[in-house]
Write an enzyme that holds these catalytic residues in place. Structure first.
Site, PDB file in Angstrom:
ATOM      1  NE  ARG A  71      -4.142   1.773   2.283  1.00  0.00           N
ATOM      2  CZ  ARG A  71      -4.322   2.766   3.150  1.00  0.00           C
ATOM      3  NH1 ARG A  71      -3.436   2.962   4.116  1.00  0.00           N
ATOM      4  NH2 ARG A  71      -5.383   3.561   3.055  1.00  0.00           N
ATOM      5  CB  ILE A  97      -5.936   5.572  -0.848  1.00  0.00           C
ATOM      6  CG1 ILE A  97      -5.774   4.045  -0.881  1.00  0.00           C
ATOM      7  CG2 ILE A  97      -5.196   6.163   0.336  1.00  0.00           C
ATOM      8  CD1 ILE A  97      -4.311   3.603  -0.990  1.00  0.00           C
ATOM      9  CB  SER A  98     -10.962   3.003   0.637  1.00  0.00           C
ATOM     10  OG  SER A  98     -11.842   3.663  -0.235  1.00  0.00           O
ATOM     11  CE  LYS A  99     -12.103   3.229   7.817  1.00  0.00           C
ATOM     12  NZ  LYS A  99     -12.675   3.286   9.193  1.00  0.00           N
ATOM     13  N   PRO A 100      -7.822   0.366   4.639  1.00  0.00           N
ATOM     14  CG  PRO A 100      -5.618  -0.160   5.230  1.00  0.00           C
ATOM     15  CD  PRO A 100      -6.646   0.934   5.345  1.00  0.00           C
TER      16      PRO A 100
END
Length: 257
Positions: A71, A97-100
């Site tokens: 990431r 960028i979205s949270k994992p």
């Protein structure tokens, strides 16, 4: 079907006029963040995967993919130290960028389509991603889907994703610049459609491009005025829809900018 030649194929949908292009905002395309021993170590990603499992992500395919994709290569150098925290991060042009956890949760839902209930497979078939962003989720999807079509409406992010993904030489991932609200009919039908932006409702074009037995996972506006994840399964009997937990995504917009 798109070309399967080695390298990184790119498909471009019709864009704005040449006169308009000159005024479009862009995101500076930076070189990939240098890999440092601490950020590149398997242990760093393993800890993130352990957190995901503790948060309820159970699909081994998803956990394996999340533990494989680096990431930190998809965020700005100033944010590298936060790359494996469970937080969204800015990527430019008002996008994130979205949270994992959100990436893993949505992909796990995509892999849970009823068509796969009695015949689980290592990979889905062809998947359409709405909102490429920096390319991170497309890279994760490449580990669980046979083919990924990813469409982005913002030219600056489309170019950034191309730069980010090119070194991985993912021949099964195809990037398009275009209006995600109309989907990408040339790649249809899709086994799954996943969206990284939320609108009033799921566009009819997505439903039309979904294969029978396929599933859409997307954020939509909820009755409370916020957003919630919706899962739509396309069966031989029709559509089945479920509203799940509250989420927060950028708005779904039409056109190219």
């Amino acid at each position: 079907m798109a070309s399967q030649r080695p390298g990184f194929p790119v498909r471009l949908t019709p864009t704005a006029s040449a006169a308009t292009r000159g005024r479009m905002p862009s995101v500076p395309v930076k070189p990939l963040v240098p890999t440092t021993p601490s950020m590149a170590s398997d242990a760093v990603r393993a800890r993130m995967v352990q957190r995901l499992a503790a948060q309820g992500i159970a699909d081994a395919r998803v956990l394996r993919a999340m533990g494989t994709v680096e990431r930190h290569l998809f965020v700005d150098s100033a944010l590298v130290n936060q790359a494996y925290e469970d937080t969204s991060l800015p990527i430019g042009l008002g996008q994130t960028i979205s949270k994992p956890n959100v990436v893993a949760r949505m992909i796990e839902l995509l892999l849970g389509a009823p068509a796969l209930a009695h015949k689980p497979v290592d990979r889905l078939g062809r998947v359409l991603e709405i909102g490429t962003g920096c390319g991170y989720q497309a890279a994760v999807l490449s580990h669980v889907a046979a083919e990924v079509y990813s469409i982005e409406r913002l030219r600056g992010l489309h170019e950034r994703a191309r730069v980010n993904l090119r070194p991985f030489r993912l021949a099964t991932v195809h990037l398009m610049l275009g209006d995600g609200m109309v989907g990408y009919a040339k790649g249809a039908p899709y086994a799954g459609i996943i969206a990284a932006a939320g609108g009033e409702a799921v566009p009819e074009a997505w439903v039309a491009q979904l294969a029978v037995g396929g599933r859409i996972v997307a954020p939509t506006h909820s009755a409370s005025g916020g957003q919630a994840l919706v899962v739509i399964d396309k069966t031989a009997r029709g559509l089945e829809r479920r509203i799940l937990e509250a989420v927060h995504f950028v708005p779904l917009k039409s056109g190219i900018a």
